[in-house]
Write an enzyme that holds these catalytic residues in place. Structure first.
Site, PDB file in Angstrom:
ATOM      1  N   GLU A 100      13.640  57.762  22.681  1.00 28.43           N
ATOM      2  CA  GLU A 100      12.608  57.373  21.776  1.00 28.43           C
ATOM      3  C   GLU A 100      12.025  56.022  21.361  1.00 28.43           C
ATOM      4  O   GLU A 100      10.991  55.719  21.299  1.00 28.43           O
ATOM      5  CB  GLU A 100      12.316  58.326  20.486  1.00 28.43           C
ATOM      6  CG  GLU A 100      12.472  59.829  20.881  1.00 28.43           C
ATOM      7  CD  GLU A 100      11.132  60.206  21.863  1.00 28.43           C
ATOM      8  OE1 GLU A 100      10.245  59.616  21.649  1.00 28.43           O
ATOM      9  OE2 GLU A 100      11.393  61.054  22.639  1.00 28.43           O
ATOM     10  N   HIS A 160       7.895  49.769  23.884  1.00 31.25           N
ATOM     11  CA  HIS A 160       6.706  49.951  24.567  1.00 31.25           C
ATOM     12  C   HIS A 160       5.480  49.635  23.769  1.00 31.25           C
ATOM     13  O   HIS A 160       4.593  48.850  24.041  1.00 31.25           O
ATOM     14  CB  HIS A 160       6.396  50.998  25.377  1.00 31.25           C
ATOM     15  CG  HIS A 160       5.517  50.884  26.389  1.00 31.25           C
ATOM     16  ND1 HIS A 160       5.325  51.981  27.464  1.00 31.25           N
ATOM     17  CD2 HIS A 160       4.837  50.018  26.998  1.00 31.25           C
ATOM     18  CE1 HIS A 160       4.525  51.576  28.217  1.00 31.25           C
ATOM     19  NE2 HIS A 160       4.457  50.374  28.255  1.00 31.25           N
ATOM     20  N   HIS A 202      10.219  54.240  23.822  1.00 21.61           N
ATOM     21  CA  HIS A 202       8.691  54.460  23.529  1.00 21.61           C
ATOM     22  C   HIS A 202       8.320  53.280  22.686  1.00 21.61           C
ATOM     23  O   HIS A 202       7.359  52.601  22.612  1.00 21.61           O
ATOM     24  CB  HIS A 202       8.529  55.831  23.203  1.00 21.61           C
ATOM     25  CG  HIS A 202       8.564  56.701  24.370  1.00 21.61           C
ATOM     26  ND1 HIS A 202       7.824  56.492  25.317  1.00 21.61           N
ATOM     27  CD2 HIS A 202       9.147  57.948  24.303  1.00 21.61           C
ATOM     28  CE1 HIS A 202       7.766  57.555  26.033  1.00 21.61           C
ATOM     29  NE2 HIS A 202       8.824  58.685  25.586  1.00 21.61           N
TER      30      HIS A 202
END
Length: 745
Positions: free
Chosen positions: A515, A521, A518
């Site tokens: 996670e 990102h 992410h």
């Protein structure tokens, strides 16, 4: 902030994120009501950007009653903005049309982003009502924008001229994406078809919201109540204490409650020695949403699928899968079917071999007890596979957990790896408001000391929180508005009883790294336009960077920094780590088969070519069984990871897209291999990954971003080796020995 058209995506994701909206409160008659309404509007914190650092949400100021007025005003403001754009007497230009659209809807975006996030993380009855009331209204609002013929005419004109507008590559791509979004939304349809499409969209939004609410209610309603401590034999003292605490919250003092997780398999099945209780737990899990109670989702599934087929046909596609995949990297259902079809036979064969081992253990144990043997059932798999793992690799999960204390894993593992790879620094804050006391917040800084983002960590499970693990952005980076990211990670780790440490499993540890991939990102986004910010990439690409980040969980220098006994600070012994790594592909047949069962089931539903072929409510489960059998993944001991009535992914943003996890893993396996071959955990590799891929968001073709980093097209071989789906290769790199990635979802 998200670009205005992201409201369509937000609505589509409402099931997955359990987010949606509500209807405006009708003002009461009378001057006192009007005065109260005016006062409420004057103090509504959603009407202006948050004054907190980086526009961090003012969780302590926003009341549930603030959302409906903000939605109403936000929609009205955006419609006025869009009307002005559509009716502008000046010829369409990039600035007065596309950029103007990017600037529209800021209030609505601010309010919906916060609302959807809270509905997923900490819902309540008021938010559920708002979610249900506004689902169709939000859909209608989006249709009013995307089906406006004057607005589309301006976008069409710019699309036809895009190569001669003097735009940079990001600007050209933005024009192309807007045009594609409007066409896919029905902008070229006749007025009559637009009218029907609006009806379909409204119905789908309402049904998706009801489905998601049923899933959460059913999870809570289906929890298993256990009368005695003896029945929980095999569970750790911490797990038993948590079950007792869960019972107390339900006013069942003296009893124990095993709460269900959103997947078919339930974690306690690996440890409970009481076979009858394991069976109760499993059977309660698999009948969710199909047991004829108030939360039965079969009729909703049937109606959603019929409407999706009709919508796809109207837009010129043979199936909803064809429509859904057209703007993904996979492009076609045939490409997805081909990949899944290649993986299924070896995966099921592996699962059958694993099952034979488990059956042998069962037979041996029962013979030793002088009792007849029994056939391996789904509720036995986790329990006996744990026994096989202990026998093969001489360790069990309980030996690892003392070295995986949650906050230590986060700060000295996840954050440490990000520091080594990207030069990031983290500092916890206690001055920012949170929506729940266990939530943590951190400032994130670049190596030069400049602020990059604020990170929110919400790690514990609770009845008000949807299942699974996910990342969301409260504020997205873009230079158009000059905003920096505020991003959050959410897990569902069982909270221990008061005073006890939170000790993670290895899967939970990997999920935390995943996670945060992410989150990186989102935090590294460096784009101009809100449309492209952060994780705004194709669905079958978005999991790729997060899967890559999992590689650092067992990277030697990272592991040495965080895998320490919470009591003594002693490092995890090398021999224990070696056993963990040696067991990396253990049970991979099961994991791959349960994932493929769900992914292929998703494709079967969305490759139906006629609304008449969609089964009615009473035939939903029969359709599921037939689909699994047709695809060769109907192996009884390994049911699909999600069954249709609680498959929230495909009722939301992953419709015809659950394949994306393994599709992205192809890219991940290639990338991990490249990093391994180029020095591993180095700043040079981190800077390259950040600059060529993580910072670009959706501003460039996704597969080109992959090629920019690795220098070649995707190859499936590293994935096949990683999952043990090839003949044993002569030598496997560490990258190919990583365990499968589907477990988190």
């Amino acid at each position: 902030m998200k670009h205005p058209l992201a409201l369509a995506l937000t609505a589509a994701l409402s099931t997955l994120a359990l987010g949606a909206c509500t209807a405006p409160t009708k003002p009461d008659a009378g001057s006192r009501a009007a005065t109260a309404s005016s006062a409420s509007e004057a103090t509504n914190p959603l009407f202006a950007p948050s004054p907190l650092p980086l526009q961090y949400p003012p969780f302590d100021k926003v009341k549930d009653s603030d959302f409906a007025p903000a939605f109403d005003r936000g929609m009205a403001e955006q419609l006025k903005e869009v009307e002005a754009i559509a009716n502008d007497p000046a010829a369409p230009t990039f600035d007065n049309t596309i950029v103007a659209m990017e600037r529209s809807g800021q209030l609505l975006d601010r309010a919906t982003t916060l609302f959807y996030s809270l509905v997923g993380a900490d819902t309540n009855d008021a938010r559920k009502k708002i979610q249900a009331d506004y689902a169709a209204k939000m859909s209608a609002h989006q249709d009013a924008i995307q089906l406006d013929p004057k607005l589309f005419a301006r976008i069409q004109s710019l699309y036809e001229q895009r190569s001669s507008l003097g735009l940079d590559a990001e600007g050209v791509r933005l024009v192309e994406r807007y045009h594609d979004d409007f066409v896919r939304a029905g902008a070229k349809l006749s007025d009559a078809d637009k009218g029907r499409l609006k009806e379909i969209n409204g119905e789908l939004a309402t049904l998706a919201t009801k489905f998601s609410q049923n899933v959460l209610a059913e999870v809570n309603d289906s929890a298993i109540v256990v009368d005695t401590r003896e029945e929980l034999d095999g569970l750790s003292d911490e797990a038993v204490a948590a079950a007792a605490e869960a019972a107390k919250t339900r006013k069942l003092d003296g009893k124990y409650v095993l709460a269900l997780q959103n997947t078919t398999g339930q974690p306690p099945e690996a440890f409970l020695t009481n076979r009858a209780l394991r069976q109760r737990l499993h059977e309660a899990s698999i009948v969710r949403g199909s047991r004829g109670n108030a939360y039965d989702n079969t009729a909703i599934v049937s109606q959603i699928m019929k409407l999706r087929v009709e919508r796809a046909k109207m837009l010129g596609y043979p199936t909803y899968a064809a429509y859904s995949l057209a703007n993904q990297t996979a492009k076609t259902p045939e490409a997805v079917n081909s990949m899944l079809g290649k993986l299924a036979p070896p995966a099921v064969a592996n699962a059958r071999r694993e099952a034979a081992e488990l059956q042998a253990v069962i037979d041996s144990e029962q013979k030793a007890k002088g009792q007849p043997s029994f056939k391996l059932e789904p509720w036995d798999w986790a329990f006996y596979s744990e026994k096989v793992r202990q026998k093969k690799y001489a360790f069990d999960e309980s030996q690892i957990k003392p070295y995986l204390e949650m906050k230590n894993v986060l700060e000295n593992g996840v954050f440490y790896a990000a520091g080594q790879l990207y030069g990031l620094k983290f500092k916890q804050r206690t001055d920012l408001p949170v929506y729940q006391p266990d939530v943590l917040t951190y400032d994130v800084f670049n190596e030069d000391g400049s602020q990059l983002a604020i990170f929110i960590a919400d790690m514990y499970a609770r009845p008000s929180k949807r299942g699974g693990a996910w990342m969301n952005a409260y504020v997205q980076q873009n230079t158009l508005f000059g905003t920096l990211p505020v991003v959050a990670n959410h897990l569902n780790i069982p909270k221990p009883s008061a005073g006890k440490p939170t000790l993670l499993t290895w899967d939970e540890t990997r999920t935390m790294f995943h996670e945060f991939g992410h989150a990186l990102h989102g935090m590294f986004s460096n784009v101009k336009y809100p449309y492209f910010a952060g994780t705004s990439v194709p669905r079958d690409f978005v999991e790729f960077p997060s899967q890559v980040n999992e590689m650092w969980a067992d990277w030697p220098s990272v592991l040495a920094n965080y895998a320490k006994d919470y009591r003594s600070g002693a490092p995890m012994p090398k021999e224990l780590l070696d056993k963990v790594m040696a067991a990396a592909q253990f049970n991979e047949g099961f994991r791959t088969t349960e994932y493929l069962g769900a992914a292929m089931l998703d494709q079967n539903w969305h490759q139906i070519g006629s609304a008449d072929a969609v089964p009615a409510a009473g035939g939903v489960m029969a359709f599921e069984a037939a689909a699994l059998k047709k695809d060769g993944v109907d192996y009884a001991p390994v049911p699909p990871r999600y069954r249709t009535p609680y498959f929230s992914h495909i009722m939301g943003g992953y419709a015809a897209g659950y394949y994306a996890y393994i599709w992205s893993e192809v890219l991940d396996a290639n990338t991990v291999q490249w990093i391994q071959q180029n020095g591993g955990l180095t700043r040079a590799n981190g800077d390259r990954f950040r600059q060529t891929l993580l910072s670009r968001g959706g501003s460039k073709d996704a597969l080109q971003l992959f090629r920019d980093f690795t220098g070649h097209d995707p190859q499936i071989e590293p994935l096949l080796e990683r999952r043990g789906l090839t003949a044993a290769p002569a030598q496997k790199s560490k990258a190919t020995k990583k365990p499968g990635k589907n477990r988190k979802k």
